[in-house]
Structures are given as structure tokens and as C-alpha cells.
Design an enzyme around this catalytic site. Sequence first.
Site, short mmCIF file in Angstrom:
data_model
loop_
_atom_site.label_atom_id
_atom_site.label_comp_id
_atom_site.label_asym_id
_atom_site.label_seq_id
_atom_site.Cartn_x
_atom_site.Cartn_y
_atom_site.Cartn_z
N LYS A 131 -56.58 -13.62 23.43
CA LYS A 131 -56.61 -12.38 24.47
C LYS A 131 -56.69 -13.14 25.69
CE LYS A 131 -61.32 -10.47 23.21
NZ LYS A 131 -61.72 -11.42 22.31
N LYS A 172 -66.95 -22.17 19.81
CA LYS A 172 -65.90 -21.65 18.90
C LYS A 172 -65.00 -22.88 18.86
CE LYS A 172 -63.05 -18.88 21.05
NZ LYS A 172 -62.10 -17.45 21.20
N THR A 177 -67.42 -13.07 14.25
CA THR A 177 -66.17 -12.45 14.72
C THR A 177 -65.51 -13.52 15.69
OG1 THR A 177 -67.24 -10.33 14.88
CG2 THR A 177 -65.25 -10.68 15.82
N ARG A 216 -72.63 -17.62 17.55
CA ARG A 216 -73.28 -17.24 18.75
C ARG A 216 -74.86 -17.25 18.37
NH1 ARG A 216 -69.09 -12.82 21.47
NH2 ARG A 216 -67.65 -14.18 21.24
N ASP A 249 -65.96 -15.28 29.31
CA ASP A 249 -65.03 -16.19 29.20
C ASP A 249 -63.66 -16.05 29.37
OD1 ASP A 249 -65.14 -14.44 26.94
OD2 ASP A 249 -64.40 -16.17 25.67
N ASP A 267 -61.41 -13.60 28.57
CA ASP A 267 -60.31 -13.11 27.78
C ASP A 267 -60.36 -11.64 27.64
OD1 ASP A 267 -62.63 -12.97 26.32
OD2 ASP A 267 -61.95 -14.09 24.42
N ARG A 268 -61.28 -10.72 28.22
CA ARG A 268 -61.38 -9.58 28.06
C ARG A 268 -60.85 -8.88 29.45
NH1 ARG A 268 -66.20 -6.88 24.47
NH2 ARG A 268 -66.22 -8.40 22.81
N ASP A 297 -64.45 -10.69 31.38
CA ASP A 297 -65.72 -10.99 30.91
C ASP A 297 -66.25 -12.43 31.09
OD1 ASP A 297 -63.90 -12.16 29.06
OD2 ASP A 297 -65.25 -11.77 27.27
N THR A 338 -60.92 -6.92 12.85
CA THR A 338 -61.40 -7.26 14.34
C THR A 338 -61.65 -8.67 14.36
OG1 THR A 338 -62.77 -5.06 14.22
CG2 THR A 338 -63.48 -6.90 15.68
N SER A 384 -68.98 -15.51 25.36
CA SER A 384 -68.12 -14.48 25.74
C SER A 384 -68.90 -13.41 26.58
CB SER A 384 -67.44 -13.90 24.53
OG SER A 384 -66.47 -13.10 24.98
N HIS A 385 -68.81 -12.14 26.13
CA HIS A 385 -69.38 -11.16 26.77
C HIS A 385 -70.90 -10.86 26.53
CE1 HIS A 385 -69.11 -9.72 22.60
NE2 HIS A 385 -69.97 -8.79 22.89
N GLU A 409 -59.82 -2.59 20.72
CA GLU A 409 -60.35 -1.48 21.62
C GLU A 409 -61.17 -2.25 22.37
OE1 GLU A 409 -63.65 -0.80 21.21
OE2 GLU A 409 -63.34 -2.71 19.57
N SER A 410 -61.91 -3.33 22.14
CA SER A 410 -63.00 -3.91 22.95
C SER A 410 -62.68 -4.61 24.26
CB SER A 410 -63.47 -5.11 22.01
OG SER A 410 -62.40 -5.93 21.48
C1 VG1 Z 1 -66.54 -8.10 19.58
C2 VG1 Z 1 -65.30 -6.97 19.47
C3 VG1 Z 1 -64.07 -7.73 18.92
C4 VG1 Z 1 -63.83 -9.03 19.62
C5 VG1 Z 1 -64.94 -9.84 19.53
C6 VG1 Z 1 -64.83 -11.25 20.29
O1 VG1 Z 1 -66.75 -8.30 18.00
O2 VG1 Z 1 -65.38 -5.90 18.89
O3 VG1 Z 1 -62.82 -6.70 19.02
O4 VG1 Z 1 -62.68 -9.68 18.89
O5 VG1 Z 1 -66.17 -9.19 20.08
O6 VG1 Z 1 -64.58 -10.91 21.71
P1 VG1 Z 1 -67.84 -7.42 17.42
O7 VG1 Z 1 -68.04 -8.06 15.73
O8 VG1 Z 1 -69.30 -7.72 18.05
O9 VG1 Z 1 -67.55 -6.22 17.06
V1 VG1 Z 1 -65.39 -12.26 23.08
O10 VG1 Z 1 -64.58 -11.59 24.35
O11 VG1 Z 1 -66.66 -11.48 22.90
O12 VG1 Z 1 -64.98 -13.50 22.22
CO CO Z 2 -64.53 -12.83 25.75
#
Ligand code: VG1
Ligand code: CO
Length: 540
Positions: free
Chosen positions: A375, A125, A17, A21, A278, A280-281, A276, A343, A112-113, A363-364
Site C-alpha cells: 500500500k 519485514k 499481519t 513486531r 513507514d 504506506d498508509r 504513517d 487482512t 509501521s503505525h 479500511e485501515s
Molecule cells: C493492521 C491493519 C491491516 C494492515 C496491517 C499492517 O493489522 O488492520 O489492515 O494491513 O495493520 O499495516 P492488524 O492485524 O493489526 O489489524 V501497517 O501500515 O501497520 O504495516
Molecule cells: Co504502515
Amino acid sequence: MIQTIPTTPIDGQKPGTSGLRKTTATFRQPGYLENFVQSIWDGIGGVAGKVLVLGGDGRAFNAEAVQIILKMAVASGAAKVIVGQGGLLSTPAASNLIRARGADGGIILSASHNPGGDDGDFGVKYNTANGGPAPEPVTNAIFAASAAIAQYHILTAHDLDLNALGETGLGEMTVEVVDPVSDYAALMETLFDFDAIRALIASGFSLRFDAMHAITGPYAREILVNRLGAPEASVMNAVPLPDFGGGHPDPNPVWAHELMGLMMGADAPDFGAASDGDGDRNMIVGRGCYVTPSDSLAVIAANATCAPGYAKGLAGVARSMPTSAALDRVADARGLPCYATPTGWKFFGNLLDAGRATLCGEESAGTGSDHVREKDGLWAVLMWLNILATKRLSVAEVMQAHWAEFGRNYYSRHDYEGVDKTAAEALVADLRAQLDKLADLPAGPLVVSEAEDFSYTDPVDRSVTSGQGIQIKFEGGARLVLRLSGTGTHGATLRVYMENYEGSEFGTDPQAALVDVIAAAEALAGIKTRLGREAPDVVT
Ligand code: VG1
Ligand code: CO
């Protein structure tokens, strides 16, 4: 000396996504990062003569990876790399730098998270010249290159000192070390009414921002404390650490429990927020009032004109398909085009570039606008502060007013983390196989009205992306979405998204309001029995 090292393809270097990772240990295997970075260069047609931006969220292996990537950029002929001081950049700041400097692209180091540290995760990325995550054709080309790789190129040299600002040479290439915060903070000042926010804070409005020991600490200090006058203690867990202090840098009520405890307690500040790994959340919380990300997106869309950068109105709005339709209600009422994408932020890029959408969200806990192509956590925090400074209402009052005007889309996501991959894939495949036959059939207490495997045709370039999640609608308007995560590194994570619209009753607990959809999901997918889980691991 530039060395050419023979190598062989490594399985599984497929971006998900949001980039590639894997566990930190995987990335530390000799040649693992090198193979993937060379595959990026090969997949994008080389980096000769190009200008790149580079930085990461400071998690374990960030510092080593930055040095390796610099040596690989020079070995493949890059003209210049702009690096955040200490190898650090938040994701939105990197996106801004790519755009502001007219760079050809950039590499962001983050999972990220996901947790970090020696036992956590790492990620890489690639972002393109518009500042956004590489779209699918590019990530597919990178993956194809990773499967065909035979060698990589790297300069043998000492590590560079990335603490001193300014330009240095590395072989024929220029390395420019920049302050990671200043350009980003300047951009925020152009979008929001800092005077109004400063006045709000000066009037006694209290706030807490939880940086979760991740990248946003220095950004939040500069913007909220230095520029907006919030007390120093307003930023908690402000020092970035390679393992995020052992925490899980995901800003939701489960992982940001320290902040949640404070916000739900007796002496809660007026406003709480978190970001989060990085940056962006975002999570937005008022005193005793958690705002779901889907609602936050809708509130921002309805009130963005409070902020000077958006005063002229919005061209359109976009959400990922699993995100609640609260945004659609605002768009309907305001006559705005509203798009539903798969997504992942990469799907918003074309809409933003084409000027079709000004605001986007997921929504995340991801919200953002056309100011960058990612984001942006602090952007969302500042947008909320700008809205509160203009309206002089509490967060809870803003929510009540919003629901009174638009109704409430009760919404929740249930995550089953680290489940057996084969079982999770079979669950989704079996449900997908039945989709054609589900219409008009009962599902627990509900009756299915429509069922589809979501497929998206990009309205700008007409590219089609299919298999993006199972979407089931029920008579009466409730909706269920199921998909497998594309960011995890252990087993599989099943995400179950549920929503139901309510026109007049706004005070119900979302889990209670969604009880029928939860039962329908179980009836259709048999989650508990098939995954061997009694309850979800994370409920947001
Ligand atoms: C998750 C979220 C998605 C977001 C992605 C990257 O992906 O659901 O909405 O864009 O993380 O965000 P997945 O495939 O695990 O549902 V981040 O801040 O982790 O780069
Ligand atoms: Co992130």
C-alpha cells in the site's frame, strides 16, 4: 572475519499481519535481531549470490539494525545490498526498488503505525522478489527456521557510512547507497498528471500533508513542494525523528488530531492528508470533511481513470474482508471483478501479479495499486489530488457526488487496545463456537442472517487461509466483523468493524447510523463486560 555464533531459538519470532513486531527493547536484546535475520535467510533458502534491498522508517534501532543486517548478508554470501541513504526507505519506495532493480527480495525495518522510540516498537519485514510482503508459506518457513536455529553468521567489521551515495564493498559484497526518494518520485510522475496538479495548486488550492515526524517527510517535500509547487509549509512535521516526536504515527482522526483540528477549523486548507510511520498508509480530509478509508478506496476506484497511469481502466479491484462494501458498489456499476481477501497486504500480491486487480485497499487507511506491491500513502494523496485537479470539485463535493451515484456504506471500526489477551481470545473463540447456530436469531435490535469464520481461497494459487475474522450479516444488510489484531505488542487488540448501507440519507453521523449494529455487536459478543471496557479506545 566471518564469525559463526552459536545460538538457541527464541520464542515468539512469528511474523504477524505485517512482519515481526516487538518492543524496541526486545529487538535490542543481544542476538534477538540476529536470530530473526538468520531465520529469514534460512527460511528463504539462503541469500548466497542474491541481491537485496534494505531500509527502514528511521525509528529507534533502525541505524543499528541496518548495520547488523549488512554484516549478516555478507556473512551468508549475498552479492549485493541496495540501501536507502542513512538506512532509510519508505515501505512503498522499498517495494519499488525491489521491482525496479530486479532484486531477489528486501528487508524493511518498521513497526509501521506503532509508536517508536526506546519505549516504542520496532519491526522487521521480509519482502519477496515481486516487491510484496512475503506470503504465508514464506513467513511460516521463516518462523519454522526461528524455532530450529542453532547458529548465525556475521562479519566482524566497522560500521559502513551510509550517508554517501554510491557503491562500496563490504567483504565480498557490494553495498549500494541510493537516494531513498528519487526513484519513487520518478515513478509517481509516470502515474499522475503532475502538470494538472501543479496548475491546481498554482490556482490557490491549499493543502497540508502531515508526515507525523515519520518517513514520508522527505518524500512529501520532494514531490509536493519541489515538483508540484506547494508552499514549504504545506508539509508539517516533516522531519523524521527516531521517536516520531513522541507521537503515534497512525494517520487517523485520533492520532492525527493536529491536522484534524486544522481541517475542521475556520481557516482550513482545501485538502489535508497524513501518512504513517513507514509511509504506506494515508488519511484524506477535505475542508470540514473526513473521508473514511473505505470510501476513499471506492472514490479512487470510481475515478482512477482521471490519472494517466490508469486511463485505460482497471482490470479489477480488491479489498480486505473487513473493508466496507463501498468498493463493491463501484465494481458492480462498472462491471469490474471485485475480490475480498484476509487482512494484510500480502494477500493482494497474487491478484496484482496475475493482473486480476489493479487497485487494492484496506479500511485501515491502506490504498494502492499494481505500481508496487505495498500500500502506498503518497500514491493515494497524489491520486486524490489528480482527481480534484481534473474535476475541480472540493473533497466534500466529490463525496456527495459519489454517494448520490452509489449510495453510502456507513462504516466504523472500534478498537479495544491493550486488552487482556486471554479474555479477548476467549471472546472470539466463544463467538466462533456459536456461529453455526446464529442464523435467524435476534442480536440486540437486529436479526442475524449469516455468520461465518472467514476463510479465503486464493483464486490464483488456490491456497486456503482460514480463521481470518468473524463475519456476521444481518437482515436488512448490515454487517459486523470481529478479529484480533496481528500487529500489536501489548496484550491484545480487538477490532470491531461495522457497516450499513444507506441509499438516500447521506448526512448522518456514522456512529448514529450504526447504532443498531453497535448494539448487535454488544449483544453477540458482550465486549464491555468481557473486556472490562466502557468504550473503544479508537474509533475510526
Ligand atoms: C493492521 C491493519 C491491516 C494492515 C496491517 C499492517 O493489522 O488492520 O489492515 O494491513 O495493520 O499495516 P492488524 O492485524 O493489526 O489489524 V501497517 O501500515 O501497520 O504495516
Ligand atoms: Co504502515
